[in-house]
Write an enzyme that holds these catalytic residues in place. Structure first.
Site, short mmCIF file in Angstrom:
data_model
loop_
_atom_site.label_atom_id
_atom_site.label_comp_id
_atom_site.label_asym_id
_atom_site.label_seq_id
_atom_site.Cartn_x
_atom_site.Cartn_y
_atom_site.Cartn_z
N SER A 27 0.87 -1.18 0.00
CA SER A 27 0.00 0.00 0.00
C SER A 27 0.90 1.22 0.00
CB SER A 27 -0.83 0.00 1.29
OG SER A 27 -1.52 1.22 1.44
N TYR A 57 -2.21 -1.20 10.48
CA TYR A 57 -2.24 -1.48 9.04
C TYR A 57 -0.90 -1.11 8.40
CZ TYR A 57 -3.98 -1.16 4.19
OH TYR A 57 -4.17 -1.31 2.83
N1 LIG Z 1 -8.62 0.05 -1.60
C1 LIG Z 1 -7.53 0.73 -1.42
O1 LIG Z 1 -7.53 1.96 -1.49
C2 LIG Z 1 -6.23 0.02 -1.12
C3 LIG Z 1 -5.06 0.81 -1.09
C4 LIG Z 1 -3.85 0.18 -0.84
C5 LIG Z 1 -3.78 -1.18 -0.63
N2 LIG Z 1 -4.94 -1.91 -0.66
C6 LIG Z 1 -4.79 -3.35 -0.43
O2 LIG Z 1 -5.42 -4.03 -1.48
C7 LIG Z 1 -5.83 -5.33 -1.03
C8 LIG Z 1 -7.26 -5.57 -1.47
O3 LIG Z 1 -8.10 -4.63 -0.86
P1 LIG Z 1 -9.45 -4.07 -1.51
O4 LIG Z 1 -9.39 -2.59 -1.42
O5 LIG Z 1 -9.69 -4.72 -2.80
O6 LIG Z 1 -10.54 -4.48 -0.42
P2 LIG Z 1 -11.44 -5.80 -0.31
O7 LIG Z 1 -12.04 -5.73 1.06
O8 LIG Z 1 -12.34 -5.92 -1.46
O9 LIG Z 1 -10.37 -6.97 -0.39
C9 LIG Z 1 -9.80 -7.63 0.70
C10 LIG Z 1 -9.96 -9.10 0.43
O10 LIG Z 1 -9.15 -9.82 1.37
C11 LIG Z 1 -9.88 -10.94 1.77
N3 LIG Z 1 -9.38 -11.47 3.04
C12 LIG Z 1 -9.42 -10.94 4.28
N4 LIG Z 1 -8.89 -11.79 5.18
C13 LIG Z 1 -8.49 -12.89 4.47
C14 LIG Z 1 -7.87 -14.11 4.83
N5 LIG Z 1 -7.56 -14.40 6.09
N6 LIG Z 1 -7.61 -15.02 3.85
C15 LIG Z 1 -7.93 -14.75 2.55
N7 LIG Z 1 -8.53 -13.61 2.15
C16 LIG Z 1 -8.80 -12.69 3.11
C17 LIG Z 1 -11.32 -10.43 1.89
O11 LIG Z 1 -12.25 -11.51 1.91
C18 LIG Z 1 -11.41 -9.58 0.63
O12 LIG Z 1 -11.82 -10.31 -0.48
C19 LIG Z 1 -5.59 -5.35 0.46
O13 LIG Z 1 -4.38 -6.02 0.76
C20 LIG Z 1 -5.47 -3.87 0.81
O14 LIG Z 1 -4.73 -3.67 1.98
C21 LIG Z 1 -6.15 -1.35 -0.89
#
Ligand SMILES: NC(=O)c1ccc[n+]([C@@H]2O[C@H](COP(=O)([O-])OP(=O)(O)OC[C@H]3O[C@@H](n4cnc5c(N)ncnc54)[C@H](O)[C@@H]3O)[C@@H](O)[C@H]2O)c1
Length: 268
Positions: A150, A163
């Site tokens: 991130s 986080y």
């Molecule tokens: N959305 C943003 O702005 C953003 C920015 C930077 C990084 N991220 C990172 O991107 C990734 C995806 O996030 P997103 O924004 O798509 O949100 P999201 O909530 O759609 O995705 C998170 C996913 O992780 C899964 N998950 C949680 N615990 C788990 C486990 N123990 N085993 C397997 N799967 C698990 C959830 O079921 C979900 O599908 C994450 O790692 C997040 O930290 C997101």
């Protein structure tokens, strides 16, 4: 024939229709990869959600299978890798995307559980999958691992201690594995998304929303610092970077933490 024709990719945390994981699955399939779509499955609704994602990819002409995978469970990680190789004969690309967003709040209010879950999912989840996949990639002559960190893993965001600490650790792990397994032709890189419009992005807007502020106003305000069009990223824009890092176009790229943030500088 896409640039990933003949390759097999596995994506964690990819069951959410609006998430980065599924956005990446779409990009990978479009580039010609066969894809293993995985996520936590805690009951029938989760299984149906995952099956629906795979159905969507197949309906679009892609090849995909679904597997339940809780990344905090090393045994499940190993079973899913074995299953992938049985069904798809190989495994070339892994996108460690699963993430837990809950390690946020004022530092003095954060609980051990919030810190521990951030660590267990965001860091140890990647460790578990890498332990399962690296021996396979080694015998196959190489592979590409892409870890989802991130912008919060490159700079500080106030009230994101749990986080952010886990996402900094993802970059540390990425760089060490890149060095350790370069010999085996296994490339290990990280993507560092900024503001991506997903459920997690929406939760962030809620988190920073001022009392009485309207949601749309808070949504716009959250990206006012983004030089590129002051907008949120679409999940597929992260997916396209995953395609690049997974492909032979990036054959000499390893140990990189790539910001995908529209020019937003890390740190607030
Ligand atoms: N959305 C943003 O702005 C953003 C920015 C930077 C990084 N991220 C990172 O991107 C990734 C995806 O996030 P997103 O924004 O798509 O949100 P999201 O909530 O759609 O995705 C998170 C996913 O992780 C899964 N998950 C949680 N615990 C788990 C486990 N123990 N085993 C397997 N799967 C698990 C959830 O079921 C979900 O599908 C994450 O790692 C997040 O930290 C997101």
């Amino acid at each position: 024939m896409g640039i990933l024709a003949g390759k097999v990719a596995l994506v964690t945390g990819a069951g959410n229709e609006n998430g980065i994981g599924f956005g990446a699955c779409r990009s990978l399939v479009k580039a010609g990869a066969r894809v293993v779509v995985t996520d936590l499955v805690r009951g029938q609704a989760d299984q149906e959600r995952l099956d629906a994602r795979v159905g969507e990819l197949i309906a679009g002409g892609g090849e995909a299978i679904a597997c339940a995978l809780d990344v905090t469970d090393p045994q499940q990680a190993s079973t899913v890798v074995d299953h992938t190789v049985e069904r798809m004969e190989r495994l070339d690309i892994v996108f460690n995307n699963a993430g837990y967003p809950g390690g946020v709040g004022p530092f003095l209010d954060l609980t051990d559980e919030q810190f521990n879950t951030s660590w267990a999912v965001n860091l140890m989840g990647i460790v578990n999958v890498c332990r399962a996949v690296i021996p396979r990639m080694r015998t196959q002559g190489g592979g590409a691992i892409i870890n989802n960190s991130s912008l919060a893993g490159l700079g500080t965001i106030t009230r994101f201690a749990g986080y952010s600490a886990s996402k900094f650790a993802v970059i540390g792990l990425t760089k060490v594995l890149a060095v350790e397994f370069g010999e085996d032709n296994i490339r290990v890189n990280a993507v560092c998304p900024g503001a991506v419009w997903t459920d997690m992005g929406q939760a962030e807007v809620e988190f920073f929303r001022q009392p009485g502020q309207n949601f749309e106003e808070a949504r716009q305000e959250a990206v006012q610092g983004v030089p590129l069009q002051r907008r949120w990223a679409e999940p597929g824009e992260i997916g396209d970077a995953v395609v690049y890092l997974g492909s032979d176009l990036a054959s000499y790229v390893t140990g990189v933490a790539l910001p995908i943030a529209g020019g937003l500088a890390p740190g607030l």
